[in-house]
Motif scaffolding. Structure first.
Motif, PDB file in Angstrom:
ATOM      1  N   LYS A  22      26.671  28.425  23.285  1.00 16.67           N
ATOM      2  CA  LYS A  22      26.099  29.615  23.691  1.00 16.67           C
ATOM      3  C   LYS A  22      27.261  30.670  23.461  1.00 16.67           C
ATOM      4  O   LYS A  22      28.388  30.383  23.336  1.00 16.67           O
ATOM      5  N   HIS A  23      26.629  31.644  22.678  1.00 17.47           N
ATOM      6  CA  HIS A  23      27.593  32.835  22.251  1.00 17.47           C
ATOM      7  C   HIS A  23      28.172  33.511  23.659  1.00 17.47           C
ATOM      8  O   HIS A  23      27.715  33.538  24.703  1.00 17.47           O
ATOM      9  N   LEU A  24      29.546  33.999  23.314  1.00 13.45           N
ATOM     10  CA  LEU A  24      30.401  34.576  24.388  1.00 13.45           C
ATOM     11  C   LEU A  24      30.704  35.868  24.252  1.00 13.45           C
ATOM     12  O   LEU A  24      31.254  36.006  23.343  1.00 13.45           O
ATOM     13  N   VAL A  25      30.610  36.841  25.209  1.00 10.86           N
ATOM     14  CA  VAL A  25      31.408  38.097  25.481  1.00 10.86           C
ATOM     15  C   VAL A  25      32.254  38.110  26.529  1.00 10.86           C
ATOM     16  O   VAL A  25      31.521  37.724  27.664  1.00 10.86           O
ATOM     17  N   THR A  26      33.516  38.468  26.342  1.00  9.98           N
ATOM     18  CA  THR A  26      34.330  38.568  27.505  1.00  9.98           C
ATOM     19  C   THR A  26      35.228  39.623  27.194  1.00  9.98           C
ATOM     20  O   THR A  26      35.680  40.013  26.298  1.00  9.98           O
TER      21      THR A  26
END
Length: 124
Positions: free
Chosen positions: A86-90
């Motif tokens: 899954k792609h991640l934004v943090t």
């Protein structure tokens, strides 16, 4: 156009803001929101979970936005997210400062995008 199907990890001030923006964007569908507290909007109660596995194992979710704060649990969530393709934004500066190499490798190994929203460049 295919909708971006996302999960939001954390429903504090930032998480609520992310959710509000997502509601205004027809190209984004919020599938789940992770939060321990019961301060969620009752109108959207069906979206909330306090079990990280509900998000990590949900094949409908393409992108995870991590806005938990803290370090240990947030890092675990980031690692699991990328490990499940899954792609991640943090925006977690502590994770980016301490673990960017590990997360970048995980993203590359799992053919995912990693976007950090802080002083660092976005990484793929």
């Amino acid at each position: 156009m295919k909708k971006a199907r996302i999960a939001i990890l954390g429903y504090g001030v930032i998480g609520k803001g992310v959710f509000k923006i997502c509601l205004e964007k027809e190209e984004i569908e919020v599938i789940k929101i992770f939060d321990y507290k019961e301060n969620f909007d009752k109108q959207y109660a069906n979206l909330f979970t306090d079990n990280l596995e509900d998000i990590i194992n949900d094949n409908k979710i393409d992108i995870v936005v991590e806005v938990l704060g803290g370090y240990d649990f947030a890092k675990k969530a980031c690692v699991l997210t990328l490990s499940k393709h899954k792609h991640l934004v943090t925006a977690n500066k502590e994770i980016v400062a301490n673990d960017i190499d590990e997360l970048t490798k995980l993203a590359r190994d799992n053919n995912c995008l990693l976007y950090t929203s802080d002083a660092a460049d976005d990484l793929t």
